[in-house]
Write an enzyme that holds these catalytic residues in place. Structure first.
Site, short mmCIF file in Angstrom:
data_model
loop_
_atom_site.label_atom_id
_atom_site.label_comp_id
_atom_site.label_asym_id
_atom_site.label_seq_id
_atom_site.Cartn_x
_atom_site.Cartn_y
_atom_site.Cartn_z
N HIS A 95 0.81 -1.23 0.00
CA HIS A 95 0.00 0.00 0.00
C HIS A 95 0.84 1.27 0.00
O HIS A 95 1.99 1.27 0.45
CB HIS A 95 -0.93 0.04 1.22
CG HIS A 95 -0.20 0.09 2.54
ND1 HIS A 95 0.44 -1.01 3.08
CD2 HIS A 95 0.01 1.11 3.41
CE1 HIS A 95 0.99 -0.67 4.23
NE2 HIS A 95 0.77 0.62 4.45
N ASP A 97 0.33 4.79 2.01
CA ASP A 97 -0.44 5.09 3.21
C ASP A 97 -1.63 6.00 2.91
O ASP A 97 -1.50 7.01 2.21
CB ASP A 97 0.44 5.80 4.25
CG ASP A 97 1.45 4.85 4.88
OD1 ASP A 97 1.10 3.67 5.11
OD2 ASP A 97 2.59 5.29 5.13
N HIS A 251 4.67 0.06 0.29
CA HIS A 251 5.37 -0.78 1.25
C HIS A 251 4.43 -1.84 1.81
O HIS A 251 3.21 -1.74 1.68
CB HIS A 251 5.99 0.05 2.38
CG HIS A 251 5.01 0.88 3.14
ND1 HIS A 251 4.52 2.08 2.69
CD2 HIS A 251 4.41 0.67 4.34
CE1 HIS A 251 3.69 2.58 3.58
NE2 HIS A 251 3.58 1.74 4.59
N ARG A 266 4.93 5.61 14.72
CA ARG A 266 4.88 6.21 13.38
C ARG A 266 4.30 7.61 13.42
O ARG A 266 3.28 7.86 14.06
CB ARG A 266 4.02 5.34 12.45
CG ARG A 266 4.10 5.80 11.00
CD ARG A 266 3.25 4.95 10.10
NE ARG A 266 1.83 5.21 10.34
CZ ARG A 266 0.84 4.56 9.72
NH1 ARG A 266 1.12 3.58 8.86
NH2 ARG A 266 -0.41 4.84 9.97
C1 SIN Z 1 2.85 0.78 7.78
O1 SIN Z 1 2.23 0.24 6.90
O2 SIN Z 1 2.97 2.00 7.82
C2 SIN Z 1 3.54 -0.07 8.83
C3 SIN Z 1 4.76 -0.69 8.29
C4 SIN Z 1 5.43 -1.58 9.29
O3 SIN Z 1 4.93 -1.75 10.41
O4 SIN Z 1 6.48 -2.12 8.96
#
Ligand code: SIN
Length: 275
Positions: A95, A97, A251, A266
């Site tokens: 995805h 984000d 990612h 995050r």
């Molecule tokens: C995310 O998708 O932002 C999380 C990625 C992760 O936890 O590695």
């Protein structure tokens, strides 16, 4: 500051910088420029608290408040937990984000507070490269096409993601779906390079097309976007950081930590309307 490219497609490891300190203008410019060159930057051996994390994020733009990961006390911060016994995790499909927002975030800074002994890596894919390697015929066909992006697959009552995971998206009765139309191929606002902008978590259709028509094309584009030669993989350590450009990368978090615990902090950075 040293920059070492980690794969052919994208990703660079940066050393010789302490992200917890107030960064000077030269350091911020160097990081911004490295981000444009490499799509995602990785750092190890960092140690900073939430306030320093926010200060770092603000060097790149305003902080983006996530609309459906709202469990923590601070709306500017999402803590992503994977506890032993969890069978689902956040981000386990490829995805970009929060792509259902009219102005999706330009990027994110993810800090590893606790990583499992093995597993729990994150993979990234270069969406400039994914676009550029398409045939001329496909590029022509995609011109002007817009994708329907929704959060209905990952939040709300239709999402099955919350069962089995500690960090849950909103699924209460007040939740309302957010939908935005974005170009399938967006142009990076800083570099002018084109990138594919469709993904498994949020893209649910193509404008003015039936599901029967759009699904095969979307399936192709979404899978094409993470062919191995467009990707890199990051092995986290406690104190590692990833800073990614959400406008030109996708990612995925790998759900393979078995009984391991993983705790990530995050902060996302506000972006602009994809064009
Ligand atoms: C995310 O998708 O932002 C999380 C990625 C992760 O936890 O590695």
């Amino acid at each position: 500051m040293q920059i070492e490219q980690v794969a052919g497609a994208l990703g660079a490891e940066i050393s010789g910088i302490d992200l917890g300190q107030v960064l000077g203008g030269n350091a911020v410019s160097a990081l911004r420029s490295a981000l444009l060159d490499h799509g995602v930057l990785f750092f190890h051996d960092q140690n900073f608290d939430t306030e320093a994390h926010k200060r770092l994020a603000r060097q790149f733009g305003d902080i983006f408040v996530h609309p459906f990961f709202l469990e923590g006390a601070d709306p500017e911060v999402v803590t992503i937990y994977r506890k032993p016994g969890d069978t689902q995790i956040v981000g386990s499909d490829w995805h970009q984000d929060t792509a259902m927002m009219p102005e999706p975030p330009m990027g994110a800074i993810l800090y590893a507070k606790k990583v499992p002994p093995f597993g729990g890596d994150t993979l990234f894919a270069n969406q400039h490269l994914a676009y550029e390697r398409l045939s001329g015929g496909m590029k022509t066909m995609l011109e002007g096409l817009r994708a329907i992006n929704s959060d209905r697959l990952v939040a709300g009552p239709g999402s099955t993601r919350n069962a089995g995971r500690t960090t849950k998206s909103r699924d209460d009765s007040e939740w309302q779906e957010t939908i935005s139309l974005h170009p399938v191929v967006r142009t990076h606002p800083e570099t002018g390079r084109k990138a594919l902008f469709v993904n498994h978590s949020y893209t649910v259709g193509l404008e003015d097309m039936s599901a029967t028509e759009s699904k095969p094309l979307l399936d192709f584009l979404m899978d094409w976007g993470h062919r191995p030669e467009f990707t890199c993989r990051f092995r986290w350590r406690n104190g590692s950081v990833a800073l990614w450009d959400n406008r030109c990368t996708k990612h995925i978090a790998v759900n393979d930590a078995q009984s391991g615990e993983r705790i990530m902090r995050r902060i996302q950075i506000a972006g602009d309307k994809p064009v």
